[in-house]
Every structure is written in C-alpha cells, then in structure tokens.
Design an enzyme around this catalytic site. Structure first.
Site, short mmCIF file in Angstrom:
data_model
loop_
_atom_site.label_atom_id
_atom_site.label_comp_id
_atom_site.label_asym_id
_atom_site.label_seq_id
_atom_site.Cartn_x
_atom_site.Cartn_y
_atom_site.Cartn_z
N CYS A 103 0.83 -1.20 0.00
CA CYS A 103 0.00 0.00 0.00
C CYS A 103 0.87 1.26 0.00
O CYS A 103 1.47 1.60 -1.01
CB CYS A 103 -0.98 -0.03 1.16
SG CYS A 103 -2.37 1.13 0.95
N HIS A 210 -3.73 -5.12 0.69
CA HIS A 210 -3.18 -5.50 2.00
C HIS A 210 -3.18 -7.02 2.15
O HIS A 210 -4.06 -7.60 2.78
CB HIS A 210 -3.99 -4.85 3.13
CG HIS A 210 -3.75 -3.39 3.27
ND1 HIS A 210 -2.82 -2.87 4.15
CD2 HIS A 210 -4.30 -2.34 2.62
CE1 HIS A 210 -2.83 -1.55 4.05
NE2 HIS A 210 -3.71 -1.20 3.13
N GLU A 212 -1.35 -8.69 4.03
CA GLU A 212 -1.04 -9.06 5.42
C GLU A 212 -2.29 -9.33 6.25
O GLU A 212 -2.22 -10.01 7.27
CB GLU A 212 -0.19 -7.97 6.08
CG GLU A 212 -0.95 -6.79 6.68
CD GLU A 212 -1.50 -5.81 5.67
OE1 GLU A 212 -2.25 -4.88 6.07
OE2 GLU A 212 -1.20 -5.94 4.46
#
Length: 248
Positions: A103, A210, A212
C-alpha cells in the site's frame, strides 16, 4: 515504523498484522527501524538486513517529494518516515536486497524511482473510489473489494493466476510509474495494483492491497510472503533473485 501521538507522547509504532505473516510465512525475523532519528544510521540497519519490507500506514507521502502541492491537507503526514523509507529503498537497490512494499510502501517505491501519485484517486473521472468505508468494521474494511488482473506472462501471473480478489483501503495511487518500474497487475478501472523493477537483479514487489490482513486465510497472501522470504534467504546465502525468487 511510523509516528503517532498518544496522550501527549510521541510513539514509534508498527501494527502487529504487518509483522505476523513475516514470521509465519516468510520465516523472517523482523527488524524494526525507527524513523524518528533521521537517515544517519541507514547503512548500519541495512548491514543487518536481508530484505526490506515497507508496510502500509494511515499517513500520506509528502507530495513535495514528487513535485506536487498538497491536495489532502486533512490527511496525516509522516515526513520522517518518508525520508527514512526512501533512503531504505535506495540503499536496498544499491545492495541487491529484496524489497516488498504494501500500500503506502508500494507508493514509496514508486516515488523512490522518480514516479508520482494521484492524490485523490476518487476524484479522477476514469477511476473508481478505492477507499474503505470509514464507518465499517475492520472485517468490512479489509473484505474483498474488487478483482485485479495479473499481467499475463509475468512472474506474478505465474504465482497467482489470471485474476484474484483484493481488499482496497487507499485514497491515493500510482499516476506515473517511476523509471525502471513495470506494472504487474491492474484494477478493473485500470489503476496499477502491483509493480516490480525487472531490470534489477533482486526480488522487487509492490502491491496496493493489503495481503497481510488475515494472511493465514488467504492462499494468495501466503504465496506472496513465502516468495519474499525465499528471496531474503537467497540473498543471505550470497545468491541473487530474478523476480519470482529464481536464483541467478
């Protein structure tokens, strides 16, 4: 790491969700670099690193760094992080260290290579609104938002396939690619969603979404973090990476 003010105190913070997949799937040991002391010690930190991982954040990059006036004065900035992360990217490029940016981290990569950003993607006539619902729960904000198409023939296409669903929590995005960078994926409206630097010998990847977030529940995220970890270990053993972690 980034800056936050809490109850009159300045903090250096890193969200747990960014570190967890590094440990679980990249099999790496995170080394957190404070951004509040400037760039004087960057080389010492890089001496200890086998890769550079650039997280997302709520702050925007200072537009002065890419030659624009600030069109989002209401948004947080973290100029200390800007300067440290740009120095980390340039140092990693010089040393052949693998780089993974998420990001804001992908946007930092683009600025470090001389590119620029749309400061308000949602104000562009030909682009969609890529921001999350500010009133939504984290589950809603990080839920699948849209599909992205992987560039056919690229190493990321080989890794992930033709198309994957991603979350979307960003108001800014890549306008002009930095020198030496190429796109690896596009959103449905044509916005660049992933980049790499194919002319460099090491692994490089920036993604606008994202991966993660709850990575353990997303096979595509696991693949991304695993290939980054493999690239870091190859660098540690004295090898180099040609994009998808292939040793030279």
């Amino acid at each position: 790491m980034g800056h936050q003010d809490r109850n009159g105190h300045s903090y250096q913070v890193m969200t747990h969700k960014y570190m967890q997949p590094l440990v679980e799937f990249s099999n790496c040991v995170p080394l957190l670099i404070p951004t509040c002391f400037g760039v004087a010690d960057i080389e010492q930190y890089l001496d200890m690193a086998d890769g550079v991982y650039l997280s997302g954040a709520a702050s925007n990059i200072d537009p002065a760094l890419y030659g624009q006036e600030n069109l989002t004065p209401d948004k947080k900035q973290d100029k200390d992080r800007d300067l440290v992360d740009l120095a980390l990217i340039k140092g990693a490029v010089a040393r052949g260290l693998p780089i993974l940016g998420i990001c804001r981290g992908m946007q930092e990569m683009n600025i470090a290579f001389g590119g620029d950003l749309y400061q308000k993607v949602h104000d562009e006539d030909n682009l969609n609104d890529h921001r999350e619902d500010p009133d939504g729960s984290p589950e809603e904000q990080y839920g699948e938002s849209h599909k992205i198409a992987l560039v056919k023939g690229s190493w990321l296409h080989t890794l992930l396939g033709d198309e994957i669903g991603v979350n979307s929590l960003h108001g800014q995005g890549i306008r002009t690619l930095g020198k030496g960078l190429e796109p690896l994926a596009y959103a449905e409206d044509g916005l660049i969603e992933a980049i790499h630097a194919p002319g460099l010998p090491q692994f490089t990847l920036g993604v606008q979404w994202h991966p993660e977030w709850k990575a353990a529940e997303n096979p595509d995220s696991i693949k991304i973090f695993k290939v980054f970890g493999e690239a870091c270990r190859r660098h540690a053993s004295g090898g180099f990476d040609l994009h998808m972690g292939k040793a030279s």
